[in-house]
Design a protein around this motif. Structure first.
Motif, mmCIF file in Angstrom:
data_model
loop_
_atom_site.group_PDB
_atom_site.id
_atom_site.type_symbol
_atom_site.label_atom_id
_atom_site.label_comp_id
_atom_site.label_asym_id
_atom_site.label_seq_id
_atom_site.Cartn_x
_atom_site.Cartn_y
_atom_site.Cartn_z
ATOM 1 N N PRO A 41 9.148 -7.898 7.418
ATOM 2 C CA PRO A 41 8.688 -6.385 7.500
ATOM 3 C C PRO A 41 9.923 -5.667 6.606
ATOM 4 O O PRO A 41 10.797 -6.004 6.972
ATOM 5 C CB PRO A 41 8.257 -5.648 8.161
ATOM 6 C CG PRO A 41 8.869 -5.759 9.338
ATOM 7 C CD PRO A 41 8.843 -7.325 8.735
ATOM 8 N N ILE A 42 9.480 -4.176 5.525
ATOM 9 C CA ILE A 42 10.989 -3.347 4.977
ATOM 10 C C ILE A 42 10.456 -2.240 5.518
ATOM 11 O O ILE A 42 9.928 -1.850 5.335
ATOM 12 C CB ILE A 42 11.661 -4.243 3.774
ATOM 13 C CG1 ILE A 42 11.436 -5.041 3.183
ATOM 14 C CG2 ILE A 42 12.425 -2.500 3.583
ATOM 15 C CD1 ILE A 42 11.975 -4.165 2.081
ATOM 16 N N ARG A 59 15.231 -0.168 7.078
ATOM 17 C CA ARG A 59 15.641 -1.350 8.355
ATOM 18 C C ARG A 59 15.177 -2.150 7.086
ATOM 19 O O ARG A 59 13.980 -2.915 6.980
ATOM 20 C CB ARG A 59 14.886 -1.596 9.408
ATOM 21 C CG ARG A 59 15.513 -1.972 10.774
ATOM 22 C CD ARG A 59 14.457 -1.438 11.868
ATOM 23 N NE ARG A 59 15.216 -0.564 12.229
ATOM 24 C CZ ARG A 59 15.721 -0.265 13.420
ATOM 25 N NH1 ARG A 59 14.479 -0.187 13.990
ATOM 26 N NH2 ARG A 59 16.272 0.698 13.994
ATOM 27 N N LEU A 60 15.764 -3.481 7.275
ATOM 28 C CA LEU A 60 15.781 -4.675 6.759
ATOM 29 C C LEU A 60 15.501 -5.685 8.017
ATOM 30 O O LEU A 60 16.146 -5.502 8.709
ATOM 31 C CB LEU A 60 17.316 -5.185 5.751
ATOM 32 C CG LEU A 60 16.867 -4.096 4.349
ATOM 33 C CD1 LEU A 60 18.432 -4.320 3.303
ATOM 34 C CD2 LEU A 60 15.612 -3.954 4.034
ATOM 35 N N MET A 80 9.614 11.171 14.134
ATOM 36 C CA MET A 80 10.073 10.544 13.146
ATOM 37 C C MET A 80 8.607 9.782 12.033
ATOM 38 O O MET A 80 7.684 9.382 13.314
ATOM 39 C CB MET A 80 10.875 9.140 14.634
ATOM 40 C CG MET A 80 10.965 7.756 12.561
ATOM 41 S SD MET A 80 11.427 6.681 13.850
ATOM 42 C CE MET A 80 10.924 6.771 15.796
ATOM 43 N N ASP A 81 9.137 10.290 11.588
ATOM 44 C CA ASP A 81 7.746 10.197 10.469
ATOM 45 C C ASP A 81 7.620 8.502 9.720
ATOM 46 O O ASP A 81 9.087 7.981 9.425
ATOM 47 C CB ASP A 81 7.817 11.084 9.471
ATOM 48 C CG ASP A 81 6.742 10.580 7.946
ATOM 49 O OD1 ASP A 81 5.799 10.284 8.331
ATOM 50 O OD2 ASP A 81 6.855 11.588 7.091
ATOM 51 N N HIS A 82 6.524 7.439 10.220
ATOM 52 C CA HIS A 82 7.220 6.319 9.185
ATOM 53 C C HIS A 82 5.938 6.158 8.064
ATOM 54 O O HIS A 82 5.858 6.932 8.410
ATOM 55 C CB HIS A 82 6.304 4.801 10.236
ATOM 56 C CG HIS A 82 7.484 4.726 11.214
ATOM 57 N ND1 HIS A 82 8.568 4.158 11.489
ATOM 58 C CD2 HIS A 82 6.835 4.942 12.876
ATOM 59 C CE1 HIS A 82 9.082 3.915 12.096
ATOM 60 N NE2 HIS A 82 8.165 4.505 13.662
ATOM 61 N N GLY A 83 7.131 5.716 7.412
ATOM 62 C CA GLY A 83 6.512 5.508 6.082
ATOM 63 C C GLY A 83 5.951 4.434 5.248
ATOM 64 O O GLY A 83 5.531 3.191 5.999
ATOM 65 N N VAL A 84 6.190 3.424 4.297
ATOM 66 C CA VAL A 84 6.126 2.632 3.750
ATOM 67 C C VAL A 84 6.461 1.697 4.187
ATOM 68 O O VAL A 84 7.632 1.253 5.176
ATOM 69 C CB VAL A 84 7.196 2.486 2.594
ATOM 70 C CG1 VAL A 84 6.813 0.690 1.921
ATOM 71 C CG2 VAL A 84 6.693 3.320 1.490
ATOM 72 N N ASP A 85 5.484 0.397 4.326
ATOM 73 C CA ASP A 85 5.872 -1.151 5.497
ATOM 74 C C ASP A 85 5.537 -2.323 4.484
ATOM 75 O O ASP A 85 4.514 -2.603 3.729
ATOM 76 C CB ASP A 85 5.554 -0.983 6.622
ATOM 77 C CG ASP A 85 4.850 -3.005 7.074
ATOM 78 O OD1 ASP A 85 6.099 -3.471 6.423
ATOM 79 O OD2 ASP A 85 4.800 -2.960 7.859
ATOM 80 N N ALA A 86 6.868 -2.675 3.581
ATOM 81 C CA ALA A 86 6.591 -3.349 2.724
ATOM 82 C C ALA A 86 6.645 -4.809 2.780
ATOM 83 O O ALA A 86 6.823 -5.575 1.951
ATOM 84 C CB ALA A 86 7.349 -3.534 1.606
ATOM 85 N N PHE A 111 12.625 -4.897 -1.816
ATOM 86 C CA PHE A 111 13.923 -4.201 -1.765
ATOM 87 C C PHE A 111 13.587 -3.177 -2.325
ATOM 88 O O PHE A 111 14.063 -1.713 -1.903
ATOM 89 C CB PHE A 111 15.118 -4.975 -0.615
ATOM 90 C CG PHE A 111 15.715 -3.586 -0.533
ATOM 91 C CD1 PHE A 111 15.952 -2.579 0.687
ATOM 92 C CD2 PHE A 111 17.444 -3.828 -1.801
ATOM 93 C CE1 PHE A 111 16.652 -2.143 1.124
ATOM 94 C CE2 PHE A 111 18.192 -2.565 -1.027
ATOM 95 C CZ PHE A 111 18.120 -1.890 -0.277
ATOM 96 N N ARG A 112 14.174 -3.245 -3.319
ATOM 97 C CA ARG A 112 14.028 -2.621 -4.961
ATOM 98 C C ARG A 112 13.003 -1.164 -4.890
ATOM 99 O O ARG A 112 13.230 -0.532 -4.689
ATOM 100 C CB ARG A 112 14.988 -3.052 -6.047
ATOM 101 C CG ARG A 112 15.828 -3.684 -6.036
ATOM 102 C CD ARG A 112 15.901 -4.414 -7.430
ATOM 103 N NE ARG A 112 16.927 -5.173 -8.092
ATOM 104 C CZ ARG A 112 17.323 -5.626 -8.015
ATOM 105 N NH1 ARG A 112 16.327 -6.739 -7.645
ATOM 106 N NH2 ARG A 112 19.021 -6.679 -7.879
#
Length: 125
Positions: free
Chosen positions: A20-21, A33-34, A1-7, A46-47
């Protein structure tokens, strides 16, 4: 699993932070994941997160918005989900809502937008 952005991160000068998003690639699927609440304060984040995930050069054509940890969604959050659907379709992706809670399902039903989304069980991570 490759984790990317944590917004996730600070929401303003009041010292409060949003949940986090998370963005991950899972078996060729983009999973967003919201957590917490999706309201006017978080809808733009989110957008932007979705836009980055969809335009990151991935070959995946499936996008899952994992909603199992989303506790509340208002009209701004609904609008963000509708925008996400439009953006994904425009870019040739299929967008799915995974494990929405009763409050969100009710909002989708009341607004007549439930038929616009494919709803699936939660992804396995």
């Amino acid at each position: 699993m490759d984790h990317g952005v944590d917004a996730g991160g600070p929401t303003g000068d009041d010292g409060l932070s949003s949940e986090p998003i998370e963005v991950a690639a899972l078996d060729g699927t983009i999973v967003i994941r919201l957590h917490g609440e999706m309201d006017i304060a978080r809808s733009e984040t989110f957008r932007l997160t979705l836009r980055r995930a969809l335009t990151a050069g991935t070959t995946s054509r499936h996008v899952v918005v994992d909603l199992q940890h989303l506790t509340f969604c208002d009209s701004a959050g609904l609008h963000a989900l509708l925008d996400a659907r439009t953006q994904a379709n425009r870019l040739g992706h299929e967008l799915y809502l995974a494990a929405p809670r009763e409050q969100l399902v009710r909002l989708l039903e009341l607004t007549g937008t439930l038929p616009l989304f494919a709803v699936r069980p939660a992804p396995p991570f």
